[in-house]
Design an enzyme around this catalytic site. Sequence first.
Site, PDB file in Angstrom:
ATOM      1  N   LEU A 125      34.214  45.218  36.481  1.00 55.02           N
ATOM      2  CA  LEU A 125      35.430  45.997  36.272  1.00 55.02           C
ATOM      3  C   LEU A 125      36.258  45.458  35.104  1.00 55.02           C
ATOM      4  O   LEU A 125      36.644  46.198  34.217  1.00 55.02           O
ATOM      5  CB  LEU A 125      36.274  46.013  37.551  1.00 55.02           C
ATOM      6  CG  LEU A 125      37.640  46.700  37.475  1.00 55.02           C
ATOM      7  CD1 LEU A 125      37.484  48.197  37.184  1.00 55.02           C
ATOM      8  CD2 LEU A 125      38.423  46.501  38.781  1.00 55.02           C
ATOM      9  N   GLU A 363      40.069  39.155  41.477  1.00 53.77           N
ATOM     10  CA  GLU A 363      40.160  40.265  42.433  1.00 53.77           C
ATOM     11  C   GLU A 363      41.612  40.639  42.738  1.00 53.77           C
ATOM     12  O   GLU A 363      41.980  40.924  43.872  1.00 53.77           O
ATOM     13  CB  GLU A 363      39.354  39.957  43.708  1.00 53.77           C
ATOM     14  CG  GLU A 363      37.860  39.888  43.405  1.00 53.77           C
ATOM     15  CD  GLU A 363      36.976  39.950  44.620  1.00 53.77           C
ATOM     16  OE1 GLU A 363      37.352  40.605  45.609  1.00 53.77           O
ATOM     17  OE2 GLU A 363      35.889  39.349  44.565  1.00 53.77           O
ATOM     18  N   SER A 366      48.057  37.300  42.054  1.00 55.36           N
ATOM     19  CA  SER A 366      49.104  37.254  43.084  1.00 55.36           C
ATOM     20  C   SER A 366      50.190  38.283  42.791  1.00 55.36           C
ATOM     21  O   SER A 366      50.760  38.877  43.718  1.00 55.36           O
ATOM     22  CB  SER A 366      49.703  35.846  43.166  1.00 55.36           C
ATOM     23  OG  SER A 366      48.734  34.932  43.646  1.00 55.36           O
TER      24      SER A 366
END
Length: 379
Positions: A125, A363, A366
């Site tokens: 991605l 992924e 924060s």
Amino acid sequence: MDFKLTEEHLAVQEAARDFAQTELLPGVIERDEHQKFPAEQIKKMGELGFLGMMVDPKYGGGGMDTVSYVLAMEEISKVDASASVVMSVNNSLVCWGLEKYGNEEQKQKYLPRLASGEIIGAFCLSEPEAGSDATMQRTTAVDMGDHYLLNGTKNWITNGSTASVYLVIAQTNPELRHRGINALIVEKDTPGFVVGPKENKLGIRGSDTHSLMFTDVKVPKENRIGEDGFGFKFAMSTLNGGRIGIASQALGIASGAYELALKYSKERKAFGVPISQHQAIQFKLADMATNIDAARLLCLQAAADKDAHRDYSKSGAMAKLFASKVAMETTVEAVQIHGGYGFVKEYHVERLMRDAKITQIYEGTSEIQKIVISREILK
């Protein structure tokens, strides 16, 4: 409420703990030092079922629930986060994404080999200009009738050189923005597909992270996942589950560092007594234990939500946000408790501290987790 684990859960946890201690711990410092991919260990993980834990048994998987996966991820991550990120990507992103959204032909073709560890997968991605803003895909997949012509570059790809199957997110209709994005299955030896140099990283150094280049790569239409334009939704939905995997990785890094610090505090003496008898150390250990238990409960809550088919976008984001913060804080304190010994490699905690940082970044950073959480609570 019942906070007890089932016998099946305890068995999975014990199996993962035994594997981590007997197979991953020997050589983990050397692999980190030399950026060596744990190929033999990953192969054994596949044979034991750790790479396809949640895959339906009819596709060769373990058919386990997400709670089992979280428990196993924690135990593996206590020892070797480089191995656990391979496990996380293969389970959470590649296998889950294919099983949830792939067609039957795609499942039959890829899932049995992925679940067994015969091959591993990669999720593609991120790009040089599309990290947190995943809508800005520069990689293009031009519709050529019976195939797509894929061009572009992907960055920070876990399993970059060792994977055989790559799930690539690319833009087909720029005028439709995120609604014009597709998800394509690309096999490693496809002409025009080149794996770039390996990244020299701060942590998870045993994991192979690469850039990938695609130049006029022909991808058959049957390798598209879902309908035309489904790619962005596929990526975001898959990442929701991936966050549970990374949250449990962060949890494992934290609990591994805590266990080492607790053990060391009982052995190391200062001022005539073990340092565990000094209140300064006791308070550190108390904070570490409390935060780790809280992180574990958030991870299990997110896993339980997923298993119950409830919306787990908020609970998954909360688990990753908090567990990654706990991983960073706990590993820093573990180094502090070890003093000078914490600064050298043989005591493991400095490696865990370096490994912890990436859990706050990949992924979904924060900051992105806070956006996800705030959107959910403000609905």
